[in-house]
Design a protein around this motif. Structure first.
Motif, PDB file in Angstrom:
ATOM      1  N   UNK A   1     -65.738 -13.870   9.741  1.00  0.00           N
ATOM      2  CA  UNK A   1     -66.605 -14.050   8.870  1.00  0.00           C
ATOM      3  C   UNK A   1     -66.248 -14.309   7.406  1.00  0.00           C
ATOM      4  N   UNK A   2     -67.461 -14.415   6.615  1.00  0.00           N
ATOM      5  CA  UNK A   2     -67.418 -14.478   5.819  1.00  0.00           C
ATOM      6  C   UNK A   2     -66.810 -13.104   4.703  1.00  0.00           C
ATOM      7  N   UNK A   3     -66.039 -13.116   4.294  1.00  0.00           N
ATOM      8  CA  UNK A   3     -66.022 -11.622   3.267  1.00  0.00           C
ATOM      9  C   UNK A   3     -65.038 -11.399   4.029  1.00  0.00           C
ATOM     10  N   UNK A   4     -63.894 -11.534   5.593  1.00  0.00           N
ATOM     11  CA  UNK A   4     -62.719 -11.205   5.620  1.00  0.00           C
ATOM     12  C   UNK A   4     -62.143 -11.688   4.981  1.00  0.00           C
ATOM     13  N   UNK A   5     -60.669 -11.104   4.955  1.00  0.00           N
ATOM     14  CA  UNK A   5     -59.113 -11.159   3.926  1.00  0.00           C
ATOM     15  C   UNK A   5     -58.056 -11.305   5.231  1.00  0.00           C
ATOM     16  N   UNK A   6     -57.468 -11.981   4.580  1.00  0.00           N
ATOM     17  CA  UNK A   6     -55.882 -12.450   6.261  1.00  0.00           C
ATOM     18  C   UNK A   6     -55.018 -12.215   4.958  1.00  0.00           C
ATOM     19  N   UNK A   7     -54.317 -11.184   5.426  1.00  0.00           N
ATOM     20  CA  UNK A   7     -53.038 -11.378   4.267  1.00  0.00           C
ATOM     21  C   UNK A   7     -51.463 -11.416   4.596  1.00  0.00           C
ATOM     22  N   UNK A   8     -51.159 -12.411   3.625  1.00  0.00           N
ATOM     23  CA  UNK A   8     -49.878 -13.195   3.890  1.00  0.00           C
ATOM     24  C   UNK A   8     -49.075 -12.338   2.644  1.00  0.00           C
ATOM     25  N   UNK A   9     -48.131 -11.310   3.875  1.00  0.00           N
ATOM     26  CA  UNK A   9     -47.282 -10.928   2.656  1.00  0.00           C
ATOM     27  C   UNK A   9     -46.112 -11.333   2.634  1.00  0.00           C
ATOM     28  N   UNK A  10     -45.941 -11.419   0.748  1.00  0.00           N
ATOM     29  CA  UNK A  10     -44.288 -11.873   0.310  1.00  0.00           C
ATOM     30  C   UNK A  10     -44.494 -13.001   0.319  1.00  0.00           C
ATOM     31  N   UNK A  11     -45.959 -13.676  -0.312  1.00  0.00           N
ATOM     32  CA  UNK A  11     -46.436 -15.093   0.084  1.00  0.00           C
ATOM     33  C   UNK A  11     -47.133 -15.064  -2.119  1.00  0.00           C
ATOM     34  N   UNK A  12     -46.889 -14.145  -2.392  1.00  0.00           N
ATOM     35  CA  UNK A  12     -47.810 -14.396  -3.689  1.00  0.00           C
ATOM     36  C   UNK A  12     -46.979 -14.539  -4.900  1.00  0.00           C
ATOM     37  N   UNK A  13     -46.987 -14.485  -5.607  1.00  0.00           N
ATOM     38  CA  UNK A  13     -46.303 -15.155  -6.501  1.00  0.00           C
ATOM     39  C   UNK A  13     -44.729 -14.228  -6.375  1.00  0.00           C
ATOM     40  N   UNK A  14     -43.400 -14.671  -6.610  1.00  0.00           N
ATOM     41  CA  UNK A  14     -42.136 -14.397  -6.831  1.00  0.00           C
ATOM     42  C   UNK A  14     -41.933 -13.006  -8.281  1.00  0.00           C
ATOM     43  N   UNK A  15     -41.440 -12.201  -7.860  1.00  0.00           N
ATOM     44  CA  UNK A  15     -41.314 -11.007  -9.202  1.00  0.00           C
ATOM     45  C   UNK A  15     -40.243 -11.502  -9.726  1.00  0.00           C
ATOM     46  N   UNK A  16     -40.430 -10.759 -11.359  1.00  0.00           N
ATOM     47  CA  UNK A  16     -39.500 -10.923 -12.382  1.00  0.00           C
ATOM     48  C   UNK A  16     -38.030 -10.324 -11.859  1.00  0.00           C
TER      49      UNK A  16
END
Length: 373
Positions: A219-234
Motif C-alpha cells: 500500500x502507499x507508504x510501504x517500502x521495499x529495501x534492496x540491500x547494497x543497491x544504493x550508491x557505491x561507497x568511497x
C-alpha cells in the motif's frame, strides 16, 4: 532555515503508533503528491517534507535517534543517522585529549548513501503484486580501479600529515582538539596518481536497471529495501541501500483502507423498496449482492474476503458496498402517472411508509411551537 518537527509535519503525537504514523503519511502523501501539485512548488516541497518525516519515523532505529537527539540524530551528513555511540565519538574527539584520555580515530572511507525510488502502481498491481524493472541513476564502483581511486598499477599511499588517522591534533594553549586532516580530507590516504575514468573518486555515475519484486498487498507508504543497491561507497567502502517507496494511485471505483475496499453502488428505488439481487464489481470480477427489502440510502453491505490480502499477516479484508438510492430521471407521462397513483395510496400514511420524513417534520413543527411559547 530550520526544519520542522517530524511529528508536527505528519500531524501526530510523539507517542503515535506505527499504524497512526503510516495512516497520517498516506493521507498527506495523497494530498501533496506531485501529480496533484501541477507545478505548485510549495506543494512539491510539502510532499518532500512529508516523505522525509515518514522515512525517519517509520524506521525504529532512526526514530529512536531522532527522539533522543532531534534532527542532529538523523543528519545524513553523519552517515545516515547518529545514535548514542556517534555522539560519544563526537565528544571523545573534541575533549578526549584535553583530560589526558585521548585516542586517535582511524579514518575509514564512508559507506555509500542510501537511495530512494518512488514507484507508482495501480490498485490492481498493488493488490496482486508485480515484478517491475526500474532505472536508477547512481554512483557505482569504477571498473578500472575497482573503487580504489588510484590509476591501474598504482595504489593510494598513507597520508604523511595524519599518518593515516584522518585526524590531526590542534593545540591552543591548554586546549587540544582534533579536526579532519586538511591534506587527505579525513581519508587517511592520498592518491598521487588518480584513475582517469573516475578522477580518483573510485566511483562513476551510471544508470542501473534493476528488477523489483513487489509482493501482493502493498500500500502507499510501504517500502521495499534492496540491500547494497544504493550508491557505491568511497574507495571500496560498502554500498548503501535502495528503498523503493510505493505510491498507489487513486482508483475510479474502489477506495482502500487497510485491508478493506470500499465502493459506492447506485441502487434503483424499486429494488431498494422491494429487495432483490444486483451485480457489484470486485477486483476478481462481478459478484451477486442480495439487497434486503426497505433498504435505505447509505446502508453498507459487506462482502467478506473480497478485499485485500495483507502483505504482512496474510489476512484478507472485505469489500464494503455503500448503496446510494438513485431517483429516476427522464420519466415518461405513463411513469409519472403511475408514481402519482402510488403516492396517492400513501396519503395519510406517512408514519407507516416514511417514518423518517414524518419524524423530521414533527420535529420542525415542535421547534417552531417552542419559539412561539
Amino acid at each position: 532555515m530550520s526544519k520542522r518537527d517530524y511529528y508536527e509535519v505528519l500531524g501526530v503525537a510523539k507517542g503515535a503508533s506505527e499504524r497512526d504514523i503510516k495512516k497520517a503519511y498516506k493521507k498527506l502523501a495523497m494530498k501533496y503528491h506531485p501529480d496533484r501539485a501541477q507545478g505548485d512548488k510549495s506543494l512539491e516541497e510539502k510532499f518532500r517534507e512529508v516523505q522525509e518525516a515518514y522515512e525517519i519515523l517509520s524506521d525504529e532505529r532512526k526514530r529512536a535517534a531522532y527522539d533522543q537527539y532531534g534532527h542532529a540524530g538523523v543528519d545524513p551528513n553523519r552517515g545516515g543517522g547518529a545514535g548514542a555511540a556517534d555522539f560519544g565519538d563526537i565528544f571523545g574527539d573534541v575533549f578526549g585529549d584535553i583530560f589526558g584520555g585521548g585516542r586517535g580515530r582511524q579514518s575509514r572511507a564512508r559507506q555509500g548513501s542510501d537511495l530512494r525510488y518512488n514507484l507508482e502502481m495501480s490498485l490492481e498491481e498493488a493488490v496482486r503484486g508485480k515484478e517491475v524493472e526500474i532505472r536508477v541513476p547512481t554512483l557505482v564502483e569504477c571498473d578500472t580501479c575497482h573503487g580504489s581511486g588510484a590509476k591501474k598499477g598504482s595504489s593510494p599511499t598513507t597520508c604523511p600529515t595524519c599518518k593515516g588517522n584522518g585526524q590531526v591534533q590542534m593545540r591552543q594553549g591548554f586546549f587540544a582538539v582534533q579536526q579532519t586532516c586538511p591534506t587527505c580530507s579525513g581519508k587517511g590516504k592520498i592518491i598521487s596518481d588518480p584513475c582517469n575514468p573516475c578522477r580518483g573518486q573510485g566511483r562513476v555515475e551510471k544508470t542501473k536497471t534493476l528488477s523489483v519484486k513487489v509482493p501482493p498487498g502493498v500500500d502507499t507508504g510501504d517500502r521495499i529495501r534492496l540491500s547494497g543497491e544504493g550508491e557505491a561507497g568511497e574507495q571500496g567502502a560498502p554500498a548503501g541501500d535502495l528503498y523503493v517507496q510505493v505510491h498507489v494511485r487513486d482508483h475510479h471505483i474502489f477506495t482502500r483502507d487497510g485491508n478493506n475496499l470500499y465502493c459506492e453502488v447506485p441502487l434503483g428505488f424499486t429494488t431498494a423498496a422491494l429487495g432483490g439481487e444486483i451485480e457489484v464489481p470486485t477486483l476478481d470480477g462481478k459478484v451477486k449482492l442480495k439487497i434486503t427489502p426497505e433498504t435505505q440510502t447509505g446502508k453498507m453491505f459487506r462482502l467478506r474476503g473480497k478485499g485485500v490480502k495483507s502483505v504482512r499477516s496474510g489476512a484478507v479484508g472485505d469489500l464494503m458496498c455503500k448503496v446510494e438510492i438513485e431517483t429516476p430521471v427522464n420519466l415518461s407521462s405513463k411513469q409519472k402517472e403511475l408514481l402519482e397513483e402510488f403516492e396517492a395510496t400513501c396519503t395519510g400514511q406517512g408514519a407507516k411508509h416514511r417514518p423518517k420524513e414524518k419524524g423530521f417534520f414533527d420535529g420542525v413543527k415542535q421547534f417552531f411551537d417552542d419559539l412561539k411559547s
